[in-house]
Design a protein around this motif. Sequence first.
Motif, mmCIF file in Angstrom:
data_model
loop_
_atom_site.group_PDB
_atom_site.id
_atom_site.type_symbol
_atom_site.label_atom_id
_atom_site.label_comp_id
_atom_site.label_asym_id
_atom_site.label_seq_id
_atom_site.Cartn_x
_atom_site.Cartn_y
_atom_site.Cartn_z
ATOM 1 N N GLU A 146 16.053 -7.563 11.501
ATOM 2 C CA GLU A 146 16.635 -8.794 10.984
ATOM 3 C C GLU A 146 17.906 -8.994 11.745
ATOM 4 O OE1 GLU A 146 16.497 -8.845 6.831
ATOM 5 O OE2 GLU A 146 14.488 -8.504 6.607
ATOM 6 N N ALA A 147 18.942 -8.183 11.531
ATOM 7 C CA ALA A 147 20.315 -8.511 12.175
ATOM 8 C C ALA A 147 20.197 -8.384 13.493
ATOM 9 C CB ALA A 147 21.053 -6.947 12.155
ATOM 10 N N LEU A 148 19.239 -7.970 14.494
ATOM 11 C CA LEU A 148 19.256 -8.227 15.855
ATOM 12 C C LEU A 148 18.540 -9.682 16.019
ATOM 13 C CD1 LEU A 148 17.815 -4.788 17.366
ATOM 14 C CD2 LEU A 148 19.948 -6.064 17.783
ATOM 15 N N ILE A 149 17.804 -10.088 15.300
ATOM 16 C CA ILE A 149 17.098 -11.246 15.263
ATOM 17 C C ILE A 149 18.157 -12.248 15.187
ATOM 18 C CG2 ILE A 149 15.582 -12.890 14.415
ATOM 19 C CD1 ILE A 149 13.565 -10.500 14.162
ATOM 20 N N VAL A 150 18.897 -12.180 14.062
ATOM 21 C CA VAL A 150 20.189 -13.141 13.699
ATOM 22 C C VAL A 150 21.220 -13.268 14.887
ATOM 23 C CG1 VAL A 150 22.286 -13.468 12.367
ATOM 24 C CG2 VAL A 150 19.871 -13.058 11.281
#
Length: 89
Positions: free
Chosen positions: A12-16
Motif C-alpha cells: 500500500e505504501a508503494l502504491i501511495v
Amino acid sequence: MSGDIVIQIGQEALIVVLVICAPMLGFGLSVGLLVSVFQATTSIQEQTLAFIPKIIAVFVAVLIFGPWMLSLITQFCTGIIVNIPSRIG
C-alpha cells in the motif's frame, strides 16, 4: 503482526508513493520532451535550457497537486495509525 500484514502495508505504501509522484513526473517528462524537441529544431545545445524548465515544471506540479498529495498521505498514515490495535492483536 504476521509477515502478510507487513507485506500488505508495504505494498500500500508503494502504491501511495507511485500515485503521489505521478503528477510531478508527468509534468517533468512533458516539459523535458518539449524542451528537447525545441533544442533539436533550433540546434541549441545549452544544458541549463534542459534543466531549469523541468525544475520549474516540477515546482508548479507541487503547487497545483500539493493539497491533494498531502491529503492522500494523511489518509494513508491515519489508516495505519487507526488500525494499529487490530493489526497487533
